[in-house]
Design a protein around this motif. Structure first.
Motif, mmCIF file in Angstrom:
data_model
loop_
_atom_site.group_PDB
_atom_site.id
_atom_site.type_symbol
_atom_site.label_atom_id
_atom_site.label_comp_id
_atom_site.label_asym_id
_atom_site.label_seq_id
_atom_site.Cartn_x
_atom_site.Cartn_y
_atom_site.Cartn_z
ATOM 1 N N GLN A 183 0.852 -1.192 0.000
ATOM 2 C CA GLN A 183 0.000 0.000 0.000
ATOM 3 C C GLN A 183 0.885 1.238 0.000
ATOM 4 N N LEU A 185 0.877 5.443 0.597
ATOM 5 C CA LEU A 185 0.113 6.571 1.147
ATOM 6 C C LEU A 185 0.868 7.871 0.910
ATOM 7 N N TYR A 187 0.776 11.792 2.366
ATOM 8 C CA TYR A 187 0.245 12.748 3.340
ATOM 9 C C TYR A 187 0.682 14.137 2.917
ATOM 10 N N TYR A 193 -2.309 10.071 10.420
ATOM 11 C CA TYR A 193 -3.004 8.798 10.590
ATOM 12 C C TYR A 193 -3.071 8.588 12.096
ATOM 13 N N HIS A 196 -3.734 3.719 15.945
ATOM 14 C CA HIS A 196 -4.606 2.562 15.675
ATOM 15 C C HIS A 196 -3.762 1.298 15.795
ATOM 16 N N ASP A 198 -2.918 -2.319 13.704
ATOM 17 C CA ASP A 198 -3.035 -2.848 12.349
ATOM 18 C C ASP A 198 -3.747 -4.200 12.324
ATOM 19 N N VAL A 222 6.558 -0.444 7.516
ATOM 20 C CA VAL A 222 6.286 0.871 6.917
ATOM 21 C C VAL A 222 7.599 1.385 6.332
ATOM 22 N N GLY A 233 6.413 11.584 11.606
ATOM 23 C CA GLY A 233 7.024 10.392 12.213
ATOM 24 C C GLY A 233 5.972 9.323 12.485
ATOM 25 N N THR A 234 6.435 8.086 12.646
ATOM 26 C CA THR A 234 5.538 7.007 13.041
ATOM 27 C C THR A 234 5.640 6.867 14.551
ATOM 28 N N HIS A 266 -0.115 2.588 17.141
ATOM 29 C CA HIS A 266 0.846 3.412 16.396
ATOM 30 C C HIS A 266 0.089 4.348 15.475
ATOM 31 N N GLY A 267 0.727 5.438 15.114
ATOM 32 C CA GLY A 267 0.065 6.405 14.237
ATOM 33 C C GLY A 267 1.083 7.115 13.370
ATOM 34 N N GLY A 268 0.559 7.851 12.398
ATOM 35 C CA GLY A 268 1.409 8.721 11.587
ATOM 36 C C GLY A 268 1.183 10.140 12.087
ATOM 37 N N LYS A 276 4.675 13.642 2.838
ATOM 38 C CA LYS A 276 5.201 12.361 3.310
ATOM 39 C C LYS A 276 4.624 11.249 2.444
ATOM 40 N N VAL A 278 4.717 6.989 2.131
ATOM 41 C CA VAL A 278 5.140 5.702 2.705
ATOM 42 C C VAL A 278 4.557 4.558 1.899
ATOM 43 N N THR A 280 3.379 0.625 2.814
ATOM 44 C CA THR A 280 3.151 -0.283 3.937
ATOM 45 C C THR A 280 2.970 -1.698 3.423
ATOM 46 N N TRP A 282 1.782 -5.371 4.923
ATOM 47 C CA TRP A 282 1.234 -6.112 6.063
ATOM 48 C C TRP A 282 1.437 -7.598 5.836
#
Ligand code: PD2
Ligand code: ZN
Length: 289
Positions: A183, A185, A187, A193, A196, A198, A222, A233-234, A266-268, A276, A278, A280, A282
């Motif tokens: 995936q 993304l 930003y 983000y 949440h 995963d 990520v 940052g994550t 974790h979040g963005g 930004k 990224v 991802t 999974w």
């Protein structure tokens, strides 16, 4: 217990005795009665009972309520100290940071800058407002907590996807077939983000449907595709860690239980200046189809 207690301190022996009684099926009232008969002050005895049984029940509740741990991938050898470099078939990747609770490993140079640029170029035309999987129905929906744009590649869709997928599989020792498609993304400033997990929440009614395709997610990679100027940052709020988004680097984390005890919230973080990007990846327990 001895006939009359000289001291009213809650000793380890007393705790052990209370737990023994509870395990043998004695009701708290009966345990209290025998403590009083042995000379314990009622208030002290009640406090000791409450304190001891609360701990005891928590332990028991924990083992009953927590899902069992499942095997998860990992980029680092189990023994022999932290390596500084991981030699993969097609690339050397640097180890930047590792922690255990949660399991987080930051990797340097997982992707070359050229690979980052190429992935952005391949993804750019296909971006739409990011959707997240709705676990109450199993459908995807636009989510205000995720103000990025995104797209999914099919697994093995391009030579570049196949190369990155094979590299990640070699890195973490997990089959390519257990991975979801990559995936991407994007930003823009202000986008974030929100924190949440995963994994798919086992308590949600839509989760069994989602798990039909390869079981639970067990790990996330990520990959940072550019250098945002400020922010992005994550974050791992449970442990107050933030991974800087550095082009070509990646953060790996795993979760052997689909449960907050994994500490993988974790979040963005919001992007303050610049953009930004990224990618991802999974990883599922089983084959993702
Ligand atoms: O972009 C990120 O840093 C980020 C943070 C949290 C990405 C994801 N989660 C994700 O793709 O799941
Ligand atoms: Zn995430």
């Amino acid at each position: 217990m001895s006939a009359v207690q000289q001291t009213q301190a809650v000793t380890p022996e007393l705790r052990a005795w209370i737990i023994e009684q509870a395990q043998a099926g004695a009701q708290p009232e009966a345990v209290l009665a025998s403590m009083k008969a042995s000379g314990w002050n009622e208030d002290v005895a009640i406090a000791a009972l409450e304190e001891t049984l609360r701990g005891f029940l928590d332990e028991r509740a924990k083992s009953v309520l927590l899902p069992p741990p499942v095997p998860v991938p990992d980029p680092l050898p189990k023994e022999g100290g932290l390596p500084t470099v991981l030699r993969l078939p097609d690339r050397e990747v640097r180890v930047v940071m590792a922690m255990n609770e949660p399991r987080v490993v930051v990797l340097g140079g997982l992707l070359s800058h050229e690979e980052c640029d190429e992935l952005v170029a391949q993804a750019e035309r296909r971006l739409t407002r990011s959707e997240t999987v709705q676990t109450d129905t199993g459908a995807s929906e636009v989510n205000a907590a995720r103000t990025s744009q995104g797209m999914f590649f099919e697994r093995g869709e391009s030579e570049l996807c196949r190369r990155i997928e094979a590299r990640i599989a070699a890195l973490i020792g997990w089959p390519v077939d257990n991975g979801e498609g990559i995936q991407v993304l994007r930003y823009r400033p202000g986008a974030e983000y929100k924190p949440h997990y995963d994994y798919f929440d086992p308590a949600q009614p839509g989760t069994p449907r989602i798990l039909e395709r390869g079981g639970q997610r067990v790990a996330t990679v990520v990959m940072y595709l550019n250098d945002p100027e400020i922010g992005g940052g994550t974050t791992f709020p449970d442990v107050k860690v933030e991974v800087a988004p550095v082009k070509g680097n990646a953060v790996f984390f795993s979760y052997e239980r689909a449960h907050p005890s994994s500490k993988t919230l974790h979040g963005g973080a919001p992007v303050v200046a610049g953009e930004k990007w990224v990618a991802t990846k999974w990883l599922r327990e089983g084959v993702f189809r």
